[in-house]
Write an enzyme that holds these catalytic residues in place. Sequence first.
Site: not given
Ligand code: UGA
Length: 438
Positions: A151, A153, A263, A266
């Site tokens: 999980f 990030r 984006g 994942c």
């Molecule tokens: C995500 C999950 O959060 C992790 O728990 C998971 O382990 C991981 O995928 C995976 O499957 O390996 P990650 O891809 O690193 O992690 O990124 P996030 O922090 O989830 O952010 C994803 C996207 O959502 C980013 O582009 C971020 O800018 C966007 N985001 C996030 C928003 O637009 N608004 C928010 O409030 C939060």
Amino acid sequence: MRVSVIGTGYLGAVHAAGMAELGFDVVGVDVDPAKVEMLSNARMPFYEPDFEPLLETHVGGRLHFTTDITQAASADVHFVCVGTPQQHGSLAADLTYVDAAVDALMPHLADGSVVVGKSTVPVGTAQVLADRIRAEAPRGANVALAWNPEFLREGLAVKDTLHPDRLVFGVDAGEGGHAEEVLRRVYARTIAEDQTPVVVTDLPTAELVKVAANSFLATKISFINAMAEICEAAGADVTKLADAIGHDERIGRKFLNAGVGFGGGCLPKDIRAFSARAAELGASQSVAFLIEMDAINLRRREHVVNLVRTHLGHLPGRKVAVLGAAFKPDSDDVRDSPALSIAGALHLAGVQVAIYDPQAMPNAAKIFPTLGYADSVDEAVAGAEAVLHLTEWPEFRELDPAVMATQVARPLVIDGRNCLDAQAYRAAGWTYVGLGRP
Ligand code: UGA
């Protein structure tokens, strides 16, 4: 206990270093010699805060990297951490690398060892692999397969690896408890130090936990972005709305930041692969909403392009600065990055874009070589008719709007992450446009 980690991408490399930090002898195996060479010199092949010090501490000691799978042979636990990207021409996940990792490992599996999948896979994959390993392991070796989804990030990968919120151990019912016992030994320090909750499940539940978690997160982001669309139609402010509903503990404020959407490698591919797998299982209706979440998410990118058009009119020849290329801050990952996809769409509409990102420029230039790249924020914004803030790096938040106003041709800022100081920009003479805000 000796540990092997197959696949040293964003997940595997950090997991390997994390296992060394927990005290195990670790070999990380990858088919990419360039990556192995960098890791062997304690250099990170991608940007991840706090990762390099971990490599520096353990490489040459109990952590090493190789392209030679035979070096995994003496490991008691093999973590499979290879990628499962979206298939070309389909929403489904491509399992080529998982299958190749298991094929490569198979002849080297010793009696009593455990293969632990960490890759995100369509539900049902683990059971197929467990059956294969049981049938094909050499000399009738008794080898268990478990699923231990990850999980972490990006940007917080080291913390999430060493101090996870929870551990999920998916085990094969007929296997006799050996895999769970081994996983409890692997994570003993984490469990003891942080009182990390452990949820033991069967194999399909463990696979589903991962995609369900990412689907929920994607849904939360798309929900607030749908509210942003309504706010735009009604003249309301989605940031205030998120603050207000976020005070309700049942809702929570985290992952309610409206903007250009999600984006990365994942969330987008996981919700698509989940939809594809659900359809195969005859349950497509149950996750039909995910198609809509994907659509809401992609609409926010188009919306930014339309905003630029609304403010600048005819697009060909216009100069636009794009701040950010990574899909999120503290990462150099540009896979399915909203910033880069907006920059690309503007470029294709004839705009001269100048992109700057503190870490992701080389990766961005690799997949989008025809875009304009600047060496600094100053260079990107010089003469720009619009500045697009698309990845919330702390250094972008700290820019001085008064100074920048003297560098641009026209003081128009579109804050795709809703985190710049709107008042400060307006006070410095800018037209500030947030997403979902009046
Ligand atoms: C995500 C999950 O959060 C992790 O728990 C998971 O382990 C991981 O995928 C995976 O499957 O390996 P990650 O891809 O690193 O992690 O990124 P996030 O922090 O989830 O952010 C994803 C996207 O959502 C980013 O582009 C971020 O800018 C966007 N985001 C996030 C928003 O637009 N608004 C928010 O409030 C939060």
